[in-house]
Design a protein around this motif. Structure first.
Motif, mmCIF file in Angstrom:
data_model
loop_
_atom_site.group_PDB
_atom_site.id
_atom_site.type_symbol
_atom_site.label_atom_id
_atom_site.label_comp_id
_atom_site.label_asym_id
_atom_site.label_seq_id
_atom_site.Cartn_x
_atom_site.Cartn_y
_atom_site.Cartn_z
ATOM 1 N N VAL A 122 18.452 21.048 42.492
ATOM 2 C CA VAL A 122 18.960 21.849 41.384
ATOM 3 C C VAL A 122 19.797 20.955 40.481
ATOM 4 N N ARG A 123 19.813 21.269 39.210
ATOM 5 C CA ARG A 123 20.625 20.507 38.262
ATOM 6 C C ARG A 123 22.059 21.016 38.305
ATOM 7 N N PHE A 124 22.984 20.106 38.604
ATOM 8 C CA PHE A 124 24.393 20.482 38.613
ATOM 9 C C PHE A 124 24.958 20.389 37.206
ATOM 10 N N GLU A 125 25.785 21.346 36.838
ATOM 11 C CA GLU A 125 26.416 21.362 35.527
ATOM 12 C C GLU A 125 27.919 21.491 35.684
ATOM 13 N N VAL A 126 28.637 20.828 34.797
ATOM 14 C CA VAL A 126 30.094 20.919 34.826
ATOM 15 C C VAL A 126 30.512 22.360 34.579
ATOM 16 N N ALA A 127 31.445 22.853 35.376
ATOM 17 C CA ALA A 127 31.907 24.231 35.240
ATOM 18 C C ALA A 127 32.679 24.424 33.938
ATOM 19 N N LYS A 128 32.719 25.654 33.479
ATOM 20 C CA LYS A 128 33.466 25.987 32.270
ATOM 21 C C LYS A 128 34.841 26.534 32.654
ATOM 22 N N GLY A 129 35.678 26.691 31.653
ATOM 23 C CA GLY A 129 36.996 27.266 31.899
ATOM 24 C C GLY A 129 38.096 26.228 31.916
ATOM 25 N N PRO A 130 39.325 26.680 32.117
ATOM 26 C CA PRO A 130 40.491 25.794 32.080
ATOM 27 C C PRO A 130 40.403 24.695 33.125
ATOM 28 N N ALA A 131 40.983 23.549 32.781
ATOM 29 C CA ALA A 131 40.971 22.410 33.692
ATOM 30 C C ALA A 131 42.378 22.119 34.182
ATOM 31 N N ARG A 132 42.440 21.519 35.345
ATOM 32 C CA ARG A 132 43.716 21.110 35.927
ATOM 33 C C ARG A 132 43.709 19.596 36.100
ATOM 34 N N LEU A 133 44.858 19.000 35.865
ATOM 35 C CA LEU A 133 45.023 17.572 36.095
ATOM 36 C C LEU A 133 45.642 17.362 37.475
#
Length: 258
Positions: free
Chosen positions: A224-235
């Motif tokens: 399956v093709r993995f895609e970067v998730a959407k939404g807020p990011a945390r450092l």
């Protein structure tokens, strides 16, 4: 010397989170240096030259990377344009770029950053322990602060590197798994250690990727093709304090922010 080392930047959301926060972090944390691993900053895997330029335009001293650094071919030539992007030093001779850089804080304190790649459950590369020995031996003696990004899978290999370099570097900080660990310590010789500093990417994800596709892969084992998730990011990263006159670490702790 106060230094923040951020974990693997994942995709556009990870880049944006760093872009929005870098200047503020330097000010509020009173940082002398800001470093980050950028090997997954382009589409969640690899780093292209466009994203590299975008990140290097931020107030960061240097970027490290890992086993995915060669995914985008335009990065090969980009290594000739900057010394602020590092690739693992233990790739065989002839690979583009360098794995060791010496930089300077605004107050003139020199510090070295060494990027290494593990071999346990990873691709075959030269021995990171031997390469570390050779490169550290060649560093000028006045460069007391020495930071190691050990991009590796196995906790045992990371801890082995920490003890192997204890007393000879200021910090051994692990990257690659994207999961921040809670095992900070100062080793007997004065080296700060953290098994993995975590990632800079989407909070609601599986190591930065859309959860649904990864769960499906575990359920049916189909590609399956993995895609970067959407939404807020945390450092996420490691916050270190180092005595710049001796190179010994004074403190280290896992750090998280948005």
């Amino acid at each position: 010397m106060k230094l923040l080392f951020l974990g693997d930047i994942v995709g556009r959301s990870g880049r944006k989170a760093l872009s929005d926060s870098a200047a503020r972090l330097r000010r509020t944390l009173e940082l002398d240096a800001l470093l980050a691993n950028a090997e997954n900053a382009s589409g969640g895997i690899g780093l292209n030259s466009k994203a590299a330029k975008e990140l290097l335009a931020l107030p960061v001293e240097a970027l490290t990377s890992g086993n995915h650094i060669w995914k985008h071919k335009d990065i090969y030539n980009f290594f000739g344009e900057t010394d602020r992007l590092l690739r693992p030093a233990n790739y065989p001779e002839g690979a583009p770029g360098n794995g060791l850089g010496v930089f300077q804080t605004a107050t003139g304190v020199p510090f070295a950053v060494l990027n290494l790649l593990g071999r346990t459950y990873m691709e075959a590369v030269d021995c990171p322990f031997a390469r570390a020995e050779a490169l550290l031996a060649a560093l000028p003696q006045d460069v007391k602060v020495r930071i190691v990004d050990f991009h590796a899978e196995a906790t045992s290999e990371k801890k082995a590197m920490g003890y192997h370099l204890d007393g000879r570097v200021s910090a051994v900080l692990g990257t690659h798994t994207h999961v921040q660990t809670n095992d900070p310590r100062i080793l007997p010789g004065g080296t700060a250690y953290l098994t993995d500093v975590g990632m800079c990417g989407p909070t609601d994800s599986i190591i930065g990727m859309e959860a649904r596709s990864i769960v499906g892969r575990f359920l049916n084992r189909l590609p399956v093709r993995f895609e970067v998730a959407k939404g807020p990011a945390r450092l996420e990263g490691a916050l270190c304090e180092i005595d710049h006159t001796t190179g010994r670490a004074l403190s280290v702790r896992p750090w998280q922010g948005e």
